[in-house]
Design a protein around this motif. Structure first.
Motif, PDB file in Angstrom:
ATOM      1  N   ASP A   1      -9.272  -3.550   0.552  1.00 22.09           N
ATOM      2  CA  ASP A   1      -9.854  -3.338   1.876  1.00 22.09           C
ATOM      3  C   ASP A   1     -11.300  -2.865   1.816  1.00 22.09           C
ATOM      4  O   ASP A   1     -11.603  -1.679   1.960  1.00 22.09           O
TER       5      ASP A   1
ATOM      6  N   ARG B   1       0.834  -1.210   0.000  1.00 21.28           N
ATOM      7  CA  ARG B   1       0.000   0.000   0.000  1.00 21.28           C
ATOM      8  C   ARG B   1       0.864   1.253   0.000  1.00 21.28           C
ATOM      9  O   ARG B   1       2.061   1.172   0.300  1.00 21.28           O
TER      10      ARG B   1
ATOM     11  N   ASN C   1      -5.133   2.215   2.781  1.00 24.93           N
ATOM     12  CA  ASN C   1      -6.069   1.434   1.978  1.00 24.93           C
ATOM     13  C   ASN C   1      -5.921   1.737   0.494  1.00 24.93           C
ATOM     14  O   ASN C   1      -6.849   1.515  -0.283  1.00 24.93           O
TER      15      ASN C   1
END
Ligand code: AMP
Ligand code: MG
Length: 521
Positions: A279, A199, A270
């Motif tokens: 997510d 991420r 996220n």
């Protein structure tokens, strides 16, 4: 059943030197080795047959004891060493420090037909990144993530996938409404697959700690494995990488806007570095078209993650990524140019995408203006986004205004009380739309076919997920199965499933879990 296991991520970055599985700050490492917790009586509820086939496995393989043990965390593949990743993130606009895989455990990477699948269990127990939470997941949120991952995939939008959903046989305590009334819920584990789960926050945590050595290792690793076509040297390489992440992120948000998907928690932890949707928590699908809508109760005040703000937030998140990558690039004007380019590209592509949804070519300014004005009109009166775009495809060149109004009228939630003023606005808009399609060389059928490839007929409305969850809580998995099959072909007519091509029912308007969702999961 063949496994072709790799561990590229753990080979590229240093491991946490402490083995103890206790909540703490982890410095100088990309991950911590951790063993999943054993569930008391795991049961496979559903698996993604086509995804399993992509891994080289049959339906029989997926129903084996071995796969149940592996995907529930009961047993570890002898050639693997599971781990949780360290990452940070900006949450709701503020730096939150270390977050990390608090309830995700990466099992291994498996390569089949040249595709790399990183396997990750969600809800398999605590890790050093769990802070004071339990590392578990409930059936409710697991069904939501399972169905939505696959729904987004079959909409042809990049996403992490979900291979399986397993109930653990254990109970988990959750306070769904955050109002001091916790209750026991069924525990579950999904197995997620993606080429990588890295991420923005993985880069941010190293930058925040001025750990440039690991920042560079992580960036080099990401480029080598997932952006291998970037072959420029040093600083240019990192800039080119940032440019591509920025492009992929833009493509993703454009897709979300097109189908009416609202992520709900676009924190930088996220945001996938591969431009995947990742997510799935308090997400939602726009039903009555409202650019200010957010499904997330935690966001009800600021509405930071509202439907109409997703591109702005993506850009804000890219600014955070730019800051994190700065030590490798050290060129502010170049980074600013990429960010500026995101903005100008969006301004061009967003109206074009809207025009395409109407079957218009988007070359003429008229088309784009008409498409943009439509979004204002849709917002004025409660109008179902999915149904509207699907129905307007039935408009034909030979029709008159009232025919088209009749065609779209099932999309309105309150047609009976629509004011004359709004009706007049619709008349004007329809007149202009008819002029556009009459002036187009495309036949009605060609236009309709093109439109139906962009406008899904079926999306995972929150009330639908809610029905699947309600039944599954009672061990009835028929709705789950039906929605799974339905959402495999979201752009097809599927007349046998017409009952799902309806506006949100009245009971779902204000119901928790349907209109608004908390992050409790
Ligand atoms: P999310 O809002 O789901 O993206 O999660 C934000 C952070 O909280 C991540 O670091 C998660 O791993 C962590 N987290 C969320 N729920 C739990 C849980 N039940 N146990 C441990 N960590 C959690
Ligand atoms: Mg998260």
């Amino acid at each position: 059943m063949q496994f072709n296991l790799h561990n590229s991520f753990t080979s590229a970055l240093p491991a946490d030197s402490i083995q103890e599985n206790k909540s703490r700050q982890v410095e100088g490492a990309g991950y911590s080795y951790v063993i999943p917790r054993k569930p008391s009586s795991p049961k496979m509820l559903h698996f993604a047959d086509e995804l399993a086939a992509d891994c080289g496995w049959t339906s029989e393989d997926m129903q084996s004891e071995w796969i149940l043990h592996l995907l529930s965390g009961s047993e570890i593949h002898p050639e693997s060493q599971p781990y949780a990743m360290c990452y940070g993130g900006h949450q709701f606009g503020h730096w939150a420090g270390q977050l990390g895989d608090g309830r995700a455990i990466n099992l291994f990477e498996h390569i089949h037909n040249g595709h790399r699948f990183s396997f990750q269990l969600k809800g398999a127990g605590p890790t050093p990144y769990s802070r004071n939470a339990d590392g578990l997941a409930v059936l409710r949120s697991s069904i939501r993530e399972y169905l939505c991952s696959e729904a987004i995939h079959y909409l042809s939008i990049p996403t992490t996938r979900a291979l399986s959903i397993i109930t653990t046989g254990d109970e988990v305590l959750r306070d769904v409404l955050y109002d001091g009334h916790p209750a026991m819920e069924k525990g579950a584990i999904i197995c997620r697959l993606a080429p990588s789960f890295i991420r923005f926050g993985n880069f941010e945590i190293f930058a925040s700690r001025k750990d440039i050595k690991n920042l560079k290792l992580l960036t080099d690793y990401t480029i080598q494995y997932f952006y291998p076509h970037i072959t420029s040297n040093e600083a240019t390489k990192y800039l080119d990488f940032f440019k591509e992440v920025s492009q992929r992120t833009l493509d993703l948000i454009l897709d979300w806007q097109r189908v009416g998907f609202v992520h709900g928690v676009m924190n930088t932890d996220n945001m996938s570095i591969l431009g995947l949707s990742i997510d799935y928590g308090p997400y939602g699908w726009v039903e009555d078209y409202d650019p200010n809508w957010t499904p997330n109760t935690t966001d009800a005040q600021g509405k930071r993650y509202r439907y109409g703000n997703q591109a702005n937030v993506a850009l804000w998140n890219l600014v955070q990524l730019a800051n994190a990558l700065y030590p490798l690039i050290e060129n502010v004007p170049a980074l600013e140019e990429v960010l500026e380019n995101f903005h100008t590209t969006w301004e061009m592509r967003y109206p074009a995408m809207l025009a395409n949804k109407l079957g218009l070519n988007a070359i003429e300014t008229d088309h784009k203006n008409l498409a943009l004005e439509l979004t204002n009109l849709l917002a004025e009166e409660e109008t179902d986004m999915t149904i509207f775009y699907r129905l307007i495809a039935h408009a034909e060149k030979t029709m008159i205004n009232t025919d088209v109004f009749q065609i779209i009228s099932p999309a309105f939630y309150n047609l009976e009380v629509m004011t004359d003023e709004i009706k007049l606005k619709w008349q004007n808009w329809i007149d202009r739309y008819l002029i556009c399609i009459k002036g187009d060389t495309k036949s009605d059928l060609e236009r309709k076919t093109e439109m139906n490839k962009l406008n899904p007929k079926y999306v995972l409305r929150n009330y639908m997920a809610h029905l699947a969850i309600d039944a599954a809580e009672k061990e009835d998995y028929r709705v789950l199965n039906e929605l799974y099959n339905l959402l495999k072909k979201p752009y097809d007519e599927q007349p046998e499933y017409e009952k799902w091509f309806v506006k949100r029912p009245e009971w779902a308007r204000t119901k928790i879990g349907c209109s608004m969702l908390s992050c409790s999961s």
